[in-house]
Design an enzyme around this catalytic site. Structure first.
Site, PDB file in Angstrom:
ATOM      1  N   ASP A 276       3.047  15.143  13.687  1.00 16.36           N
ATOM      2  CA  ASP A 276       3.326  14.858  12.275  1.00 16.36           C
ATOM      3  C   ASP A 276       2.034  14.897  11.462  1.00 16.36           C
ATOM      4  O   ASP A 276       1.745  13.988  10.681  1.00 16.36           O
ATOM      5  CB  ASP A 276       4.023  13.499  12.131  1.00 16.36           C
ATOM      6  CG  ASP A 276       4.760  13.364  10.794  1.00 16.36           C
ATOM      7  OD1 ASP A 276       5.033  14.403  10.162  1.00 16.36           O
ATOM      8  OD2 ASP A 276       5.070  12.234  10.398  1.00 16.36           O
TER       9      ASP A 276
ATOM     10  N   GLY B 290       6.897   4.206   4.071  1.00 14.10           N
ATOM     11  CA  GLY B 290       7.164   5.397   4.877  1.00 14.10           C
ATOM     12  C   GLY B 290       8.465   5.271   5.620  1.00 14.10           C
ATOM     13  O   GLY B 290       9.243   4.332   5.417  1.00 14.10           O
ATOM     14  N   GLY B 291       8.720   6.227   6.515  1.00 21.61           N
ATOM     15  CA  GLY B 291       9.954   6.221   7.276  1.00 21.61           C
ATOM     16  C   GLY B 291      10.051   5.024   8.211  1.00 21.61           C
ATOM     17  O   GLY B 291      11.126   4.500   8.457  1.00 21.61           O
TER      18      GLY B 291
ATOM     19  N   LEU C 286       0.817  -1.217   0.000  1.00 21.14           N
ATOM     20  CA  LEU C 286       0.000   0.000   0.000  1.00 21.14           C
ATOM     21  C   LEU C 286       0.848   1.263   0.000  1.00 21.14           C
ATOM     22  O   LEU C 286       0.422   2.299  -0.507  1.00 21.14           O
ATOM     23  CB  LEU C 286      -0.917   0.023   1.235  1.00 21.14           C
ATOM     24  CG  LEU C 286      -1.973  -1.096   1.322  1.00 21.14           C
ATOM     25  CD1 LEU C 286      -2.701  -1.019   2.662  1.00 21.14           C
ATOM     26  CD2 LEU C 286      -2.954  -0.981   0.160  1.00 21.14           C
TER      27      LEU C 286
ATOM     28  N   ARG D 161       7.273  -0.531   5.491  1.00 21.45           N
ATOM     29  CA  ARG D 161       6.358  -0.772   4.374  1.00 21.45           C
ATOM     30  C   ARG D 161       4.997  -1.205   4.909  1.00 21.45           C
ATOM     31  O   ARG D 161       4.915  -1.910   5.917  1.00 21.45           O
ATOM     32  CB  ARG D 161       6.946  -1.844   3.447  1.00 21.45           C
ATOM     33  CG  ARG D 161       8.317  -1.458   2.919  1.00 21.45           C
ATOM     34  CD  ARG D 161       9.066  -2.633   2.329  1.00 21.45           C
ATOM     35  NE  ARG D 161       8.580  -3.021   1.007  1.00 21.45           N
ATOM     36  CZ  ARG D 161       8.956  -2.451  -0.121  1.00 21.45           C
ATOM     37  NH1 ARG D 161       9.837  -1.457  -0.097  1.00 21.45           N
ATOM     38  NH2 ARG D 161       8.485  -2.855  -1.281  1.00 21.45           N
TER      39      ARG D 161
END
Length: 842
Positions: free
Chosen positions: A625, A510-511, A507, A514
C-alpha cells in the site's frame, strides 16, 4: 396473384405487430413538467420543449424572485441555460400531481458570471416535500453547467419544491423537470451485499443518480431515452484501460421482454458492452474494474445491466460480478437467466463505499469454476439512497431546514420525543454509574465471565475471546501478550495521552480508524491510531501491523512504540511525525511548496525504507500500500514509510510470487498484480513509480473529474515522459528551478518503475541509486554532463551511500527476541524506543 396477396398479408401483420410493440414500449408520463425558469418563451432542449415557469396554470410560484436572461452573446452552454430564476428569499414551486408514485426531479444550474449576483458561491439548498436534495451546495470548485437528477415517491396531490437561500445570499435555478416514472423501473427492494439480505421499502427513500454509464458506447442523451435519462461513456472510470475492449451490435437486434423494456434502459445501452481485454495475458484472475468516488456516509443502489452480444452460442458466457470486495453475483450465466442471446437482464444491489478509499468499485471477471475467460457488462447505474434524516446531502432533515410555516411535519412530536429521549439518556447514565462499581467488583473478586461495557458500537462480529481472557474477564481482539510486541498501554494511559480522544488532536482518518496526537507521561509525543471495531478487516490489519513493526527497525520506517487491546479496543502507538503525510505537502493544503531537493530527499528516504523491507530477511516483506499518505515526514522532513496493515511476507526462495487477493489503493495498484493476483516486490516498485509522478506533478494519482487522458497520473505522465517533455506537467512551483539533468534521470527512473510487466521494473536498490544520482546532479553545476544512456545501473563516478547495511538500520528481529536492536547504539532506538523498555509496560 394469390402469393402476392399472401405476401401483403404477412407484411401487414408484421407492421401491426411492430406498431403494437412500439405503442407498448413507449411510455407517456402522466405528469410531465418541463419548465425553463425566468424565460418568456419556450425553449427546445435535446428534442423536448421546456415551457416558461410563469406561464403554466398548473404550477404556482411563491417567492421573492427576479428573472435573469443572458444576453444573446453570452457564452452559455445551451439555450436552456440562457435564463434563470434568482431568489432572494425562500421560494417554493408547487406542482399539481395527477398520479401519485415515483417521479423524476431534475434540476438544471448554470452560475452566470455576470448576473449581478455571485452565483458561484451562492449556497444552494433545495427541499422536495420531506426530502433534502441539496444542502449548502456551491459551485465554487466547478465549471460549466450542472444537472442533478432525483427520484422520489410523491404520495399526495401536490409536490412542493423549495429553494432556501442562506447567509444573506441568493438561490437560483435555470430549469426544472418533474416527470412520472413507470412503477416497474425502480425497485422497492434490493440485495444488501454485506448482509446477503434484501433491503425493502426503497420507495420510501429518495434516490439521487450519481453515475449512469453506457459501457463501451457513446453518450446517450435524453432525446434517445424514453425516460429522458442521460448515459455517459464509461472510459474515464476504468481503472486500467487496457483491461477492457468495447463491443457493439445493431440496436435493432436487442430483444426486449414483458419485464424488461426500453424504459429499463434504451436498446443502445444493451447494444454496446465492455468485455475482457489485454489478450496477452488471459487469466482466470483477470478483471475489468471501474472506480467511482462516492460519499462514504451513504448507501447506494447499484444496478448492473447485461446482454450477451458477444457469444455465438448459448452457455458461452459465465463470469463473476464484484462490487467493492464482495462477489455480488458468482457464476453469472446469462444463457440460463435469459434463454437467448441479445436478451437484456439486470440485477440490483445495495452497497456502500470502501471505507479506506471513499470509492465504490464494480468489476467483472471470469469464474474459476468454468473454463471461460471472458466477462461482459453493458450498463451501470449508481444511485445514492437518502439517509435516516431523509437527506441526500448532509444530516439535516427537511423539517430543520424549512421555515416552520412550510414544514409538512408537526414539530411538536419531535420536541416531545427529544425531551423524553434526553430524560431516558440521563437515567441510563445514572444507572450505569451506580452499577459499574458492582460489576467491576464481581469480575475482579469472583472471576465471573462478564465482559466490561463497550464504549460504543456492537463488536460481536469481530471480538474473539480466548480461554485466558474469559477467565480474567477481559475481552481481547487477539492474543498479544508477547514480550516482543513493544510496550503494552492500559486504556487509561491512552485516554490520558489523547485527552480522552479530543477531536482537536485528530491528525487524520483512514480505513483502519482515526489517528490522534498524544503525549506520554514523560512528555514524548506520539501518534495514537484507534481502530474501527466495525470492520473484520480492521482486526486483521491491527494484528499484521503489530507483527510486522515489532520485527522491523529502520530510520526510514515509522516506529511502533506499543499497543493497547483493553476493552476490546485496537490501539497502536507510534512515534509522532510532526510534518504529517507527504501528500499534504503536495496538494490540498496551504502548506509551503517543497523544493526539488526536498522532494528528492524525501523520495530517497522512502526508497531506503522499502529497500530494507525487500532485502533485510530471508523472505522479503511487501508493503502492498505504497502511496503518498503512507509516507510520513518528521520535524526535519525525514521520510518514513508507514501503515503496514496490508503488508505481506514475500515468496519463498524457490518461488517467484505470492498468490493472494488484491489489496491496495486504486491509482497505485500494480496492473499485473491486479490482473493475475500474483504479488511480488515489483508491485511496490510500481506503486512507488506512481508516488514519483505524484511528487513531480503535485496532483492526485486519480482525478476522475479531469479529461479521460488525464484521469490516471501514471498513464498521463508516462505519455509526456516518452515524449521527453516531463517539464510540461511538473508542479508550477518547480518550473525553472530544476536541473534538467536531474529531471531527466528522475523521469527515467519513474518510467522504469511504471513498466507494464514486473520483470521489466528495477529493484528498489536500483531505484535508490538513481534517485541519489538525480540528487547529486541537482546539487552540482547545471553544466554537469548528463548521463549518456538510460541505464538503471549505478554511475561509478558518483559517490553514494552504502546500501548494505543502511545507515541507522537494524536487522530483522527473529520471533522470540526482545523486539529491540541488539546494538543499543543504533540511532533508531531514540526517545521513541525508550518507551519499549519502560518499566510501566507489560
Amino acid at each position: 396473384m394469390k402469393s402476392a396477396n399472401w405476401l401483403v398479408l404477412v407484411l401487414a401483420v408484421i407492421l401491426l405487430e411492430f406498431l403494437s410493440w412500439r405503442t407498448e414500449a413507449l411510455f407517456t408520463p402522466t405528469d410531465n413538467y418541463l419548465i425553463v425558469c425566468g424565460s418568456s418563451q419556450n425553449v427546445t432542449f435535446q428534442g423536448r420543449t421546456f415551457v416558461p415557469d410563469l406561464l403554466l396554470s398548473s404550477l404556482s410560484l411563491k417567492s421573492e424572485s427576479t428573472s435573469y436572461v443572458a444576453t444573446s452573446n453570452s457564452s452559455v452552454p445551451s439555450s436552456l441555460y440562457q435564463s434563470a430564476r434568482i431568489f432572494s428569499g425562500v421560494a417554493s414551486y408547487k406542482f399539481n400531481i395527477k398520479q401519485e408514485g415515483r417521479h423524476w426531479i431534475r434540476l438544471y444550474f448554470y452560475p452566470f458570471p455576470k448576473s449581478g449576483h455571485d452565483l458561484l458561491s451562492a449556497p444552494i439548498t433545495v427541499v422536495a416535500d420531506d426530502f433534502v436534495l441539496l444542502n449548502n451546495f456551491t459551485f465554487e470548485n466547478y465549471n460549466g453547467s450542472f444537472l442533478f437528477e432525483y427520484a422520489i415517491n410523491v404520495t399526495s396531490a401536490t409536490l412542493m419544491l423549495t429553494f432556501i437561500p442562506w447567509n444573506n445570499s441568493v438561490s437560483f435555478v435555470n430549469a426544472i423537470e418533474v416527470v412520472s416514472i413507470p412503477d416497474a423501473v425502480l425497485p422497492d427492494q434490493a440485495l444488501a451485499l454485506n448482509s446477503s439480505a434484501p433491503v425493502s421499502s426503497l420507495s420510501e427513500s429518495a434516490l439521487e443518480t450519481v453515475y449512469r454509464l453506457n459501457m463501451g458506447g457513446p453518450l446517450i442523451t435524453a432525446q434517445n431515452d424514453t425516460l429522458g435519462r442521460t448515459w455517459e461513456n464509461d472510459s474515464k472510470y476504468l481503472h486500467v484501460s487496457s483491461s477492457a475492449v468495447n463491443l457493439s451490435v445493431n440496436p435493432a437486434s436487442i430483444k426486449y421482454t414483458d419485464s424488461i423494456t426500453q424504459e429499463t434502459a434504451p436498446n443502445r445501452v444493451y447494444a454496446t458492452a465492455v468485455a475482457m481485454g489485454d489478450a496477452n495475458v488471459p487469466s482466470m484472475n483477470s478483471k475489468v474494474t471501474w472506480v467511482f468516488p462516492v460519499d462514504s456516509n451513504f448507501r447506494y443502489l447499484v444496478r448492473a445491466h447485461f446482454c450477451d452480444i458477444l457469444s455465438q452460442s448459448l452457455n458461452a458466457m459465465v463470469f463473476n460480478l464484484y462490487i467493492n470486495d464482495d462477489i455480488a453475483v458468482p457464476s453469472l450465466d446469462l444463457s440460463t437467466l435469459t434463454g437467448k442471446l441479445n436478451l437484456p437482464y439486470y440485477k440490483d444491489f445495495i452497497s456502500k463505499s470502501s471505507a479506506e478509499s471513499g470509492t465504490l468499485t464494480v468489476s467483472i471477471g471470469p469464474d474459476s469454476a468454468v473454463d471461460i475467460t471472458n466477462a461482459t457488462l453493458n450498463g451501470l447505474e449508481i444511485m445514492k439512497i437518502s439517509n435516516d434524516a431523509g437527506s441526500l446531502d448532509g444530516l439535516s432533515s427537511a423539517a430543520n431546514l424549512l421555515p416552520k410555516s412550510l414544514s409538512k411535519k408537526n414539530r411538536i412530536p419531535v420536541i416531545i420525543g427529544s425531551l423524553v429521549g434526553a430524560v431516558a439518556a440521563v437515567a441510563l447514565i445514572g444507572f450505569c454509574c451506580c452499577c459499574m462499581p458492582i460489576l467491576k467488583s464481581k469480575v475482579t473478586n469472583h472471576g465471573h465471565p462478564m465482559l466490561p461495557l463497550r464504549l460504543y458500537g456492537n463488536f460481536r462480529t469481530m471480538t474473539k475471546i480466548s480461554a485466558t481472557s474469559q477467565k480474567s474477564g477481559r475481552a481481547s481482539c487477539i492474543s498479544l501478550a508477547s514480550s516482543n510486541l513493544g510496550r503494552f498501554f492500559t486504556f487509561r494511559e491512552i485516554l490520558n495521552a489523547t485527552n480522552k480522544f479530543d477531536e482537536t488532536l485528530l491528525l487524520g482518518v483512514g480505513g483502519f480508524g482515526r489517528v490522534y496526537k498524544g503525549a506520554l507521561e514523560d512528555g514524548t509525543k506520539v501518534a495514537v491510531k484507534r481502530g474501527n471495531h466495525r470492520s473484520e478487516q480492521g482486526l486483521a490489519e491491527f494484528q499484521t501491523e503489530i507483527e510486522m513493526l515489532s520485527k522491523l527497525r529502520h530510520r526510514h520506517l515509522v516506529s511502533l512504540i506499543g499497543y493497547s487491546d483493553e476493552r476490546s479496543e485496537m490501539i497502536l502507538v507510534y512515534e509522532y511525525m510532526a510534518n504529517g503525510p507527504l501528500r499534504s505537502h503536495l496538494y490540498g493544503t496551504n502548506l509551503p511548496s517543497l523544493s526539488w531537493k526536498q522532494r528528492l530527499e524525501i523520495c530517497i528516504g522512502a526508497a531506503r525504507g522499502l529497500h530494507y523491507l525487500h532485502t533485510s530477511a530471508a523472505r522479503s516483506i511487501i508493503h502492498r500500500d505504497v502511496k503518498t499518505t503512507n509516507i510520513l515526514l518528521d520535524e526535519n522532513f525525514i521520510a518514513k514509510v508507514a501503515d503496514f496493515g496490508l503488508s505481506k511476507t514475500g515468496p519463498e526462495l524457490d518461488q517467484t510470487h505470492v498468490s493472494t487477493a488484491v489489496k491496495g489503493s486504486f491509482g497505485y495498484l500494480d496492473p499485473e498484480y491486479f490482473r493475475r493476483q500474483q504479488l511480488t516486490e515489483k508491485s511496490d516498485v510500481y506503486s512507488f513509480g506512481v508516488v514519483l509522478m505524484e511528487v513531480l506533478c503535485s496532483r492526485p494519482a486519480l482525478s476522475p473529474g479531469l479529461p479521460r487522458e488525464q484521469v490516471n497520473i501514471a498513464e498521463w505522465a508516462m505519455s509526456w515522459q516518452k515524449k521527453g517533455m516531463l517539464e510540461q506537467i511538473m508542479d508550477s512551483n518547480l518550473v525553472g528551478k530544476v536541473n534538467p539533468a536531474s529531471l531527466k534521470k528522475y523521469g527515467e527512473t519513474a518510467e522504469k518503475c511504471l513498466a507494464e510487466h514486473g520483470i521489466d521494473r528495477p529493484s528498489m536498490g536500483d531505484i535508490l541509486w538513481n534517485l541519489e544520482y538525480a540528487l547529486q546532479l541537482e546539487e552540482t553545476s547545471s553544466a554537469l554532463m548528463e548521463p549518456e544512456d538510460n541505464s538503471m545501473n549505478h554511475i561509478p563516478t558518483i559517490q553514494f551511500t552504502s546500501l548494505e547495511p543502511f545507515d541507522n538500520s537494524v536487522s530483522l528481529i527473529n520471533v522470540g527476541n526482545s523486539g529491540i536492536d541488539d546494538d543499543g547504539k543504533d540511532s533508531a532506538t531514540s526517545s521513541a524506543f525508550s518507551q519499549l523498555v519502560n518499566p510501566s509496560g507489560r
